[in-house]
Design a protein around this motif. Structure first.
Motif, PDB file in Angstrom:
ATOM      1  N   SER A 314       0.911  -1.354  -0.124  1.00 30.09           N
ATOM      2  CA  SER A 314       0.032  -0.022   0.072  1.00 30.09           C
ATOM      3  C   SER A 314       0.848   1.388  -0.104  1.00 30.09           C
ATOM      4  O   SER A 314       1.920   1.342   0.613  1.00 30.09           O
ATOM      5  CB  SER A 314      -0.793   0.207   1.078  1.00 30.09           C
ATOM      6  OG  SER A 314      -1.393   1.211   1.473  1.00 30.09           O
ATOM      7  N   PHE A 315       0.341   2.250  -0.827  1.00 32.51           N
ATOM      8  CA  PHE A 315       1.158   3.735  -0.606  1.00 32.51           C
ATOM      9  C   PHE A 315      -0.045   4.658  -0.560  1.00 32.51           C
ATOM     10  O   PHE A 315      -1.172   4.402  -0.835  1.00 32.51           O
ATOM     11  CB  PHE A 315       2.010   3.976  -1.721  1.00 32.51           C
ATOM     12  CG  PHE A 315       1.445   3.946  -3.291  1.00 32.51           C
ATOM     13  CD1 PHE A 315       0.912   4.997  -3.665  1.00 32.51           C
ATOM     14  CD2 PHE A 315       1.234   2.565  -3.836  1.00 32.51           C
ATOM     15  CE1 PHE A 315       0.574   5.048  -5.071  1.00 32.51           C
ATOM     16  CE2 PHE A 315       0.627   2.670  -5.246  1.00 32.51           C
ATOM     17  CZ  PHE A 315       0.284   3.932  -5.695  1.00 32.51           C
ATOM     18  N   ASP A 316       0.362   5.826  -0.041  1.00 34.71           N
ATOM     19  CA  ASP A 316      -0.496   6.731   0.188  1.00 34.71           C
ATOM     20  C   ASP A 316      -1.268   7.688  -0.860  1.00 34.71           C
ATOM     21  O   ASP A 316      -0.618   8.006  -1.861  1.00 34.71           O
ATOM     22  CB  ASP A 316       0.235   7.961   1.014  1.00 34.71           C
ATOM     23  CG  ASP A 316      -0.450   9.072   1.378  1.00 34.71           C
ATOM     24  OD1 ASP A 316      -2.032   9.010   1.412  1.00 34.71           O
ATOM     25  OD2 ASP A 316      -0.098  10.109   2.148  1.00 34.71           O
ATOM     26  N   PRO A 317      -2.533   7.477  -1.181  1.00 36.50           N
ATOM     27  CA  PRO A 317      -2.940   8.111  -2.194  1.00 36.50           C
ATOM     28  C   PRO A 317      -3.586   9.433  -2.291  1.00 36.50           C
ATOM     29  O   PRO A 317      -4.066   9.913  -3.203  1.00 36.50           O
ATOM     30  CB  PRO A 317      -4.525   7.088  -2.505  1.00 36.50           C
ATOM     31  CG  PRO A 317      -4.966   6.601  -0.936  1.00 36.50           C
ATOM     32  CD  PRO A 317      -3.461   6.661  -0.237  1.00 36.50           C
ATOM     33  N   TYR A 318      -3.256  10.101  -0.935  1.00 36.99           N
ATOM     34  CA  TYR A 318      -3.820  11.573  -0.716  1.00 36.99           C
ATOM     35  C   TYR A 318      -3.085  12.372  -1.747  1.00 36.99           C
ATOM     36  O   TYR A 318      -4.033  13.329  -2.420  1.00 36.99           O
ATOM     37  CB  TYR A 318      -3.460  11.838   0.608  1.00 36.99           C
ATOM     38  CG  TYR A 318      -3.750  13.221   1.106  1.00 36.99           C
ATOM     39  CD1 TYR A 318      -5.209  13.795   0.997  1.00 36.99           C
ATOM     40  CD2 TYR A 318      -2.940  14.111   0.989  1.00 36.99           C
ATOM     41  CE1 TYR A 318      -5.476  14.846   1.455  1.00 36.99           C
ATOM     42  CE2 TYR A 318      -3.280  15.613   1.152  1.00 36.99           C
ATOM     43  CZ  TYR A 318      -4.791  15.792   1.593  1.00 36.99           C
ATOM     44  OH  TYR A 318      -4.949  17.348   1.823  1.00 36.99           O
ATOM     45  N   PRO A 319      -1.646  12.207  -2.007  1.00 35.14           N
ATOM     46  CA  PRO A 319      -1.234  13.336  -3.076  1.00 35.14           C
ATOM     47  C   PRO A 319      -1.829  13.217  -4.326  1.00 35.14           C
ATOM     48  O   PRO A 319      -2.040  14.063  -5.234  1.00 35.14           O
ATOM     49  CB  PRO A 319       0.093  13.172  -2.949  1.00 35.14           C
ATOM     50  CG  PRO A 319       0.369  12.319  -1.727  1.00 35.14           C
ATOM     51  CD  PRO A 319      -0.905  11.549  -1.396  1.00 35.14           C
ATOM     52  N   TYR A 320      -2.236  12.098  -4.617  1.00 33.71           N
ATOM     53  CA  TYR A 320      -2.416  11.604  -6.202  1.00 33.71           C
ATOM     54  C   TYR A 320      -4.264  12.132  -6.124  1.00 33.71           C
ATOM     55  O   TYR A 320      -4.693  12.518  -7.133  1.00 33.71           O
ATOM     56  CB  TYR A 320      -2.587  10.259  -6.427  1.00 33.71           C
ATOM     57  CG  TYR A 320      -1.532   9.819  -6.300  1.00 33.71           C
ATOM     58  CD1 TYR A 320      -0.512   9.716  -7.321  1.00 33.71           C
ATOM     59  CD2 TYR A 320      -0.653   9.223  -5.264  1.00 33.71           C
ATOM     60  CE1 TYR A 320       0.926   9.269  -7.438  1.00 33.71           C
ATOM     61  CE2 TYR A 320       0.852   8.695  -5.315  1.00 33.71           C
ATOM     62  CZ  TYR A 320       1.422   8.862  -6.515  1.00 33.71           C
ATOM     63  OH  TYR A 320       2.712   8.345  -6.487  1.00 33.71           O
ATOM     64  N   LEU A 321      -4.869  11.975  -5.090  1.00 30.17           N
ATOM     65  CA  LEU A 321      -6.313  12.360  -5.121  1.00 30.17           C
ATOM     66  C   LEU A 321      -6.394  14.032  -5.585  1.00 30.17           C
ATOM     67  O   LEU A 321      -7.108  14.635  -6.190  1.00 30.17           O
ATOM     68  CB  LEU A 321      -6.870  11.905  -4.072  1.00 30.17           C
ATOM     69  CG  LEU A 321      -7.325  10.523  -3.737  1.00 30.17           C
ATOM     70  CD1 LEU A 321      -7.781  10.191  -2.181  1.00 30.17           C
ATOM     71  CD2 LEU A 321      -8.381  10.246  -4.793  1.00 30.17           C
ATOM     72  N   ARG A 322      -5.567  14.744  -4.807  1.00 38.08           N
ATOM     73  CA  ARG A 322      -5.458  16.156  -4.747  1.00 38.08           C
ATOM     74  C   ARG A 322      -4.967  16.658  -6.105  1.00 38.08           C
ATOM     75  O   ARG A 322      -5.458  17.422  -6.750  1.00 38.08           O
ATOM     76  CB  ARG A 322      -4.354  16.877  -3.682  1.00 38.08           C
ATOM     77  CG  ARG A 322      -4.851  16.433  -2.296  1.00 38.08           C
ATOM     78  CD  ARG A 322      -6.058  17.721  -2.039  1.00 38.08           C
ATOM     79  NE  ARG A 322      -6.470  17.806  -0.748  1.00 38.08           N
ATOM     80  CZ  ARG A 322      -7.443  18.338  -0.175  1.00 38.08           C
ATOM     81  NH1 ARG A 322      -8.372  18.516  -1.257  1.00 38.08           N
ATOM     82  NH2 ARG A 322      -7.903  18.288   0.868  1.00 38.08           N
ATOM     83  N   LEU A 323      -3.911  15.799  -6.705  1.00 45.86           N
ATOM     84  CA  LEU A 323      -3.703  16.068  -8.035  1.00 45.86           C
ATOM     85  C   LEU A 323      -4.777  15.886  -9.153  1.00 45.86           C
ATOM     86  O   LEU A 323      -5.010  16.764  -9.942  1.00 45.86           O
ATOM     87  CB  LEU A 323      -2.447  15.228  -8.565  1.00 45.86           C
ATOM     88  CG  LEU A 323      -1.991  15.420  -9.819  1.00 45.86           C
ATOM     89  CD1 LEU A 323      -1.398  17.052 -10.049  1.00 45.86           C
ATOM     90  CD2 LEU A 323      -0.585  14.390 -10.311  1.00 45.86           C
ATOM     91  N   TRP A 324      -5.300  14.695  -9.066  1.00 44.97           N
ATOM     92  CA  TRP A 324      -6.420  14.578  -9.904  1.00 44.97           C
ATOM     93  C   TRP A 324      -7.760  15.489  -9.761  1.00 44.97           C
ATOM     94  O   TRP A 324      -8.321  15.782 -10.746  1.00 44.97           O
ATOM     95  CB  TRP A 324      -7.021  13.014  -9.819  1.00 44.97           C
ATOM     96  CG  TRP A 324      -5.924  11.906  -9.828  1.00 44.97           C
ATOM     97  CD1 TRP A 324      -4.838  12.121 -10.523  1.00 44.97           C
ATOM     98  CD2 TRP A 324      -5.931  10.645  -9.542  1.00 44.97           C
ATOM     99  NE1 TRP A 324      -3.838  10.815 -10.369  1.00 44.97           N
ATOM    100  CE2 TRP A 324      -4.679   9.944  -9.659  1.00 44.97           C
ATOM    101  CE3 TRP A 324      -6.817   9.994  -8.652  1.00 44.97           C
ATOM    102  CZ2 TRP A 324      -4.426   8.931  -9.431  1.00 44.97           C
ATOM    103  CZ3 TRP A 324      -6.398   8.564  -8.161  1.00 44.97           C
ATOM    104  CH2 TRP A 324      -5.341   8.051  -8.617  1.00 44.97           C
ATOM    105  N   GLU A 325      -7.880  15.795  -8.595  1.00 43.19           N
ATOM    106  CA  GLU A 325      -8.968  16.757  -8.365  1.00 43.19           C
ATOM    107  C   GLU A 325      -8.546  18.179  -8.833  1.00 43.19           C
ATOM    108  O   GLU A 325      -9.679  18.792  -9.665  1.00 43.19           O
ATOM    109  CB  GLU A 325      -9.163  16.918  -6.905  1.00 43.19           C
ATOM    110  CG  GLU A 325     -10.367  17.880  -6.204  1.00 43.19           C
ATOM    111  CD  GLU A 325     -10.280  18.122  -4.931  1.00 43.19           C
ATOM    112  OE1 GLU A 325     -11.289  18.354  -4.422  1.00 43.19           O
ATOM    113  OE2 GLU A 325      -9.224  17.998  -4.232  1.00 43.19           O
TER     114      GLU A 325
END
Length: 334
Positions: A314-325
């Protein structure tokens, strides 16, 4: 005068520095697109000369690319082709010279190495030789789907590698391109939602464990969408995640959607999806036997996992969610 010259140089360097991130990102995007075009051209030329469908060699190459980018013991791909054949496969397991470049002795020891550019050498570092070797290897089993699957299994001896490569081939075939990197936010941007970085936070229910995702709180039933191009690998109930769906993309990243209130109509395992495909709705399912719900506020648990050819983590999805948003909002304004 010297002072003003120094001041001018300082201001100039500051302007260049402040502009450099955008310039760098634009240059990277251009380079990535150019590389994608070169890769596609290479696959098409292989198909024209061998009748091997381009999406098979592309899927093989894409898997190798994702594995090399995910592992520290392998070098990152730097050329058009990402396939890296191990020396013992290249020269032959019994070959005393594991750096052999002689096509005759390599053939004698049943190695894969080929002289693709007709320079008299079967060079493991030469892309033309690599491409000739892997293409002839695949073709030795056949160019149809079933025999390609057999060839992939014989090469890796790993069921997971076979399933991932076949999924990539199906995605490339359906969309007729390898440019399938687009990502979007899992909930419609016009819906009301909130989220923070919660990856790694301790969880209490079901024993000591850490949170392997980001919780996106929203109203019950808010649509949950696929964030990527991929294939549905998993669908059903889990006592922790409730009703959940797992999707693997072409970069060998597994996207996990949990605590759904149910599934969209006709969603099934093995289905190819794309950014925006409706998966279900936000819910509060989980923490018990099938059907358990309401033990916590409705939210989407979104997780991301990377597979590197050996293991998955597992790795942290938070930065990717912010980027995609952010990217999706910017795109909607154009």
């Amino acid at each position: 005068m010297l002072f003003y010259r120094l001041l001018f140089l300082l201001l100039l360097s500051t302007c260049l520095f402040s502009a450099s991130p955008d310039i760098t990102l634009a240059a990277q995007a251009k380079d990535e697109q150019e590389l994608m075009n070169q890769r596609m051209d290479l696959y098409k030329r292989v198909e024209a000369s061998t009748q091997l469908p381009w999406y098979y060699i592309a899927a093989f190459d894409q898997y190798e690319r994702s594995v090399r980018l995910a592992r520290n013991d392998l070098t990152d791909p730097t050329g058009t082709l990402s396939i890296m054949i191990p020396p013992d496969k290249w020269s032959g397991l019994a070959n005393p010279n594991q750096e052999d470049t002689n096509p005759l002795s390599i053939t004698f020891f049943e190695g894969m190495g080929k002289d693709g550019d007709q320079d008299g050498k079967a060079d493991l570092t030469n892309e033309y030789d690599q491409l000739a070797a892997i293409t002839q290897y695949i073709m030795s089993y056949g160019a149809d789907k079933d025999n390609f699957r057999i060839g992939v299994w014989e090469y890796y001896k790993r069921d997971r590698a076979v399933s991932i490569i076949m999924s990539n081939a199906n995605l490339f075939k359906k969309h007729q391109t390898i440019d399938l990197q687009k990502k979007i936010f899992p909930l419609p941007l016009e819906s009301h939602y909130t989220y923070n970085g919660t990856w790694g936070v301790a969880r209490g229910w079901g024993g000591r464990r850490t949170h392997e995702g980001t919780d996106i709180f929203a109203g019950y039933g808010v649509p949950v969408r696929s964030t990527c191009y991929g294939i549905i690998e998993l669908k059903g109930w889990n006592k922790f995640g409730g009703w959940r769906i797992g999707i693997r993309d072409i970069n060998n990243t597994y996207h996990y959607f949990a605590h759904l209130n149910g599934f969209a109509k006709d969603i099934k395992v093995g289905q190819l999806v794309e950014p925006g495909t409706l998966l279900g709705g936000v819910g509060s399912s989980g923490y018990g036997p099938p059907g358990t719900a309401g033990k916590f506020p409705p939210h989407l648990h979104y997780g991301m996992y990377k597979e590197n050819g050996r293991t998955e983590w597992s790795f942290d999805p938070y930065p990717y969610l912010r980027l995609w948003e952010r990217n999706e909002r910017a795109s909607s304004r154009r």
